[in-house]
Write a protein that holds these residues in place. Sequence first.
Motif, short mmCIF file in Angstrom:
data_model
loop_
_atom_site.label_atom_id
_atom_site.label_comp_id
_atom_site.label_asym_id
_atom_site.label_seq_id
_atom_site.Cartn_x
_atom_site.Cartn_y
_atom_site.Cartn_z
N LEU B 219 -34.86 34.14 3.21
CA LEU B 219 -35.39 34.91 4.33
C LEU B 219 -36.16 36.12 3.84
CD1 LEU B 219 -32.27 34.92 6.68
CD2 LEU B 219 -34.05 33.19 6.43
N ASP B 220 -36.98 36.62 4.70
CA ASP B 220 -37.66 37.88 4.44
C ASP B 220 -36.60 38.97 4.38
OD1 ASP B 220 -40.75 39.07 5.14
OD2 ASP B 220 -39.03 40.44 5.20
N PRO B 221 -36.69 39.85 3.39
CA PRO B 221 -35.63 40.87 3.23
C PRO B 221 -35.46 41.75 4.47
CG PRO B 221 -37.12 40.86 1.35
CD PRO B 221 -37.70 39.92 2.36
N SER B 222 -36.50 41.86 5.28
CA SER B 222 -36.41 42.75 6.44
C SER B 222 -35.66 42.10 7.60
CB SER B 222 -37.82 43.15 6.89
OG SER B 222 -38.50 41.97 7.32
N VAL B 223 -35.38 40.81 7.47
CA VAL B 223 -34.75 40.10 8.59
C VAL B 223 -33.24 40.07 8.41
CG1 VAL B 223 -34.62 37.87 9.77
CG2 VAL B 223 -36.78 38.66 8.80
N ASP B 224 -32.51 40.20 9.50
CA ASP B 224 -31.05 40.15 9.44
C ASP B 224 -30.60 38.69 9.36
OD1 ASP B 224 -28.39 40.50 9.55
OD2 ASP B 224 -28.31 41.33 11.58
N VAL B 225 -29.88 38.38 8.32
CA VAL B 225 -29.42 37.00 8.10
C VAL B 225 -28.59 36.52 9.29
CG1 VAL B 225 -28.24 35.48 6.48
CG2 VAL B 225 -29.28 37.59 5.66
N GLN B 226 -27.75 37.41 9.80
CA GLN B 226 -26.85 37.03 10.89
C GLN B 226 -27.61 36.57 12.12
OE1 GLN B 226 -23.88 36.37 10.63
NE2 GLN B 226 -23.23 37.44 8.77
N ASN B 227 -28.74 37.24 12.39
CA ASN B 227 -29.56 36.85 13.55
C ASN B 227 -30.06 35.43 13.41
OD1 ASN B 227 -29.28 39.11 15.00
ND2 ASN B 227 -31.18 40.10 14.28
N VAL B 228 -30.60 35.12 12.21
CA VAL B 228 -31.13 33.78 11.97
C VAL B 228 -30.01 32.77 12.08
CG1 VAL B 228 -32.46 32.34 10.40
CG2 VAL B 228 -32.86 34.83 10.47
N ALA B 229 -28.85 33.11 11.45
CA ALA B 229 -27.70 32.20 11.48
C ALA B 229 -27.29 31.95 12.92
CB ALA B 229 -26.54 32.81 10.70
N HIS B 230 -27.31 32.98 13.73
CA HIS B 230 -26.93 32.87 15.13
C HIS B 230 -27.84 31.89 15.87
CE1 HIS B 230 -24.96 34.15 18.78
NE2 HIS B 230 -26.16 34.28 19.36
N THR B 231 -29.11 32.03 15.62
CA THR B 231 -30.08 31.13 16.25
C THR B 231 -29.78 29.68 15.89
OG1 THR B 231 -31.69 32.88 15.86
CG2 THR B 231 -32.56 30.77 16.63
N VAL B 232 -29.55 29.45 14.59
CA VAL B 232 -29.32 28.08 14.14
C VAL B 232 -28.07 27.52 14.79
CG1 VAL B 232 -28.79 26.64 12.13
CG2 VAL B 232 -30.51 28.45 11.96
N ARG B 233 -27.04 28.37 14.92
CA ARG B 233 -25.76 27.88 15.45
C ARG B 233 -25.89 27.41 16.90
NH1 ARG B 233 -23.18 32.80 12.71
NH2 ARG B 233 -22.81 31.95 10.62
N GLN B 234 -26.94 27.89 17.60
CA GLN B 234 -27.10 27.48 18.98
C GLN B 234 -27.68 26.07 19.09
OE1 GLN B 234 -29.35 30.86 20.30
NE2 GLN B 234 -27.54 31.79 21.22
N TRP B 235 -28.24 25.61 17.96
CA TRP B 235 -28.75 24.25 17.97
C TRP B 235 -27.60 23.27 17.94
CZ3 TRP B 235 -32.89 24.86 13.55
CH2 TRP B 235 -33.88 25.74 14.00
N LYS B 236 -27.82 22.12 18.55
CA LYS B 236 -26.77 21.10 18.55
C LYS B 236 -26.57 20.52 17.16
CE LYS B 236 -25.52 18.83 22.75
NZ LYS B 236 -25.84 17.80 23.72
#
Lengths: 237, 379
Positions: B219-236
């Motif tokens: 990821l881009d260092p400026s991005v929060d990993v948790q946010n991206v992880a959260h998005t992915v977790r919403q996928w089936k």
Amino acid sequence: MVQDKRSAIVEVRGVAKHYGEGEARVDALRSLDLTVHAGEVVALLGPSGSGKTTLLNIIGCIIDPSKGQVSLDGEMVYDNAWLRGDLRRLRLDKIGFIFQAHNLLPFLNAADNVALVLQLAGQSAAVAQARAQELLDYLEVGNRARAMPALLSGGEAQRVAIARALANSPRIILADEPTAALDSKRAGIVMDLLRKLAAEQDACIIAVTHDEKILDRFDHLFHLRDGRLEDKKEDAT
Amino acid sequence: MNLAFRDVRHNLFRFLLTCLGLGLLMTVVLAMMGIYNGLVADALNIVKAPQADLWVVEADTQGPFAEASKIPNDTREAVARLHGVVETGSITYQTVEAPFEGATLRLYVIGYERGRLGGPHTITEGRGLQASHFELVADAKSGLFLGDTLVLGRNRFTVVGLVRDTMNSGGDPAIFITLADAQVLQTQLAPSAARVQAARGASAGAAGGATIAAVIARLDPSVDVQNVAHTVRQWKHLAALTQNEQEDILIQSVVDKARKQIGLFLGILLTVSAVVIALIIYTMTMEKLKQIATLKLIGAPDSVIIGLIVQQSVALGAVGLILGLGLILAVKDYFPRRVLLEPVNALALTGIILVVCVLASGLGVRAALKVDPATALGG
Ligand SMILES: Nc1ncnc2c1ncn2[C@@H]1O[C@H](COP(=O)(O)OP(=O)(O)OP(=O)(O)O)[C@@H](O)[C@H]1O
Ligand SMILES: [Mg+2]
């Protein structure tokens, strides 16, 4: 008591010592008096078990009497209790021991065995070594100064042990059968040496011995029997 | 003059022999520490190698190391489209056994896409994969050399590069092949029943095509990993783990048992060492009791006697430790698995040995101080 011009170095008054209690009780010494003066060389004689070693150990502040008084070099050290806490220091400064088995430290050479005592008394290593060599020369074992004890003959080892006993110029030299390991000629030499030392250093020497051949080298013979001094305090001729 | 040193010098051979014995014991202790470290480091290496920030795996699993994970092939494209994702890679892991020069090699096969995340990190010999098929990069511990060929499934692969310290937590050396090759290998090695089904046209994976174990993303260092992880977790059907979570899972689930096992063994070893040291020092003192009595008789202060015992025991520990360190450093590369020694291990052991030596000499000192100087007279 006979007034003596020379000062008393060892005074033992009414000393008794028993080992064990009840059935097992052994009375090694029973109320014993003894005085030894500066410059004197005296022998403790007596059958085995008569208490000779016990008396020597009490004078050497190694074991405590059951009762009585002991004063060394004018200082009361035992009066029904030790009056000095630092018996170790007393032994270092005032008493030299010559053991039956010579008891040199096996890991130090002859000179270092002697020098150790001097260094313990606060001498520098250089001074201690020089004085050790001097003492060994004096005892005619200077040529063996670098030898380890295991390589010394019985007579040489005994003389190194004597040098060690003398290192701090003690006023009291205690010897338990100092000549037991030596032939009669060597025994005579060692006794003459001890006499010379007593005279020169104004010290007293108390030696336990069974050795008939050297009895003429002593000023006084004290006979012990069953923990008492026998009356005859004979003067050697 | 130093009595401890003189006594040691007088009995040098015996002292050194004792040190050697102690040194061997220290070698075992250090080896155990090294094996433990190596185990953890190796296990983590495989997770750290892709230098990812995020692991996308099958939902409700802690894959792909602790549990099996199967996700559709096209997951990578979806992840790549997320905001903040810089680089991605599809990756597969499988353990295979392959015949090689009369023996059977157990290998941990990592499939990745060339030019994407997940490939070998530092090639120590040779080069990375260039052809799209039938090349492999192997861990040197596999025993493979450049130019060796190896049959995997129905194809023959050529070793083009070597890496180091890449293996799974079971110690199987890793090999890298292209993702396409890995997926072919997967179907070739699949149980026959599944193959029959696949031949009949039944879907092998959710998407009908081949599957991958995980998608890794940087990821881009400026991005929060948790946010991206959260998005992915919403996928089936998908779950996301950050790099730290992945490392924790690995240590806890995969390495933990081994860690406890080795840790316990290490504890026993240290206890044994302590007892042995204490015994040696105690015997050493007992042998010297007569000399100690003599020292007391001629007026040596207690400090001299304590010094003699404590210095000798510390010297014993120190020389033993140095021998042990030397020995383990000399042999550590011959161990089948990595023996990893950190300076902090040596330091810790030094501290422990020092404490043990001082405590053990306490036992000897007690005996020595109780000695009656009269015993030196022996009359
Ligand atoms: N530590 C001890 N515990 C119990 N009894 C002891 C102890 N030391 C000595 N004895 C006893 O005290 C008595 C006197 O012993 P001591 O050693 O003084 O005799 P000794 O005159 O030196 O004999 P030897 O000529 O055999 O050396 C002996 O009966 C001995 O058994
Ligand atoms: Mg006796």
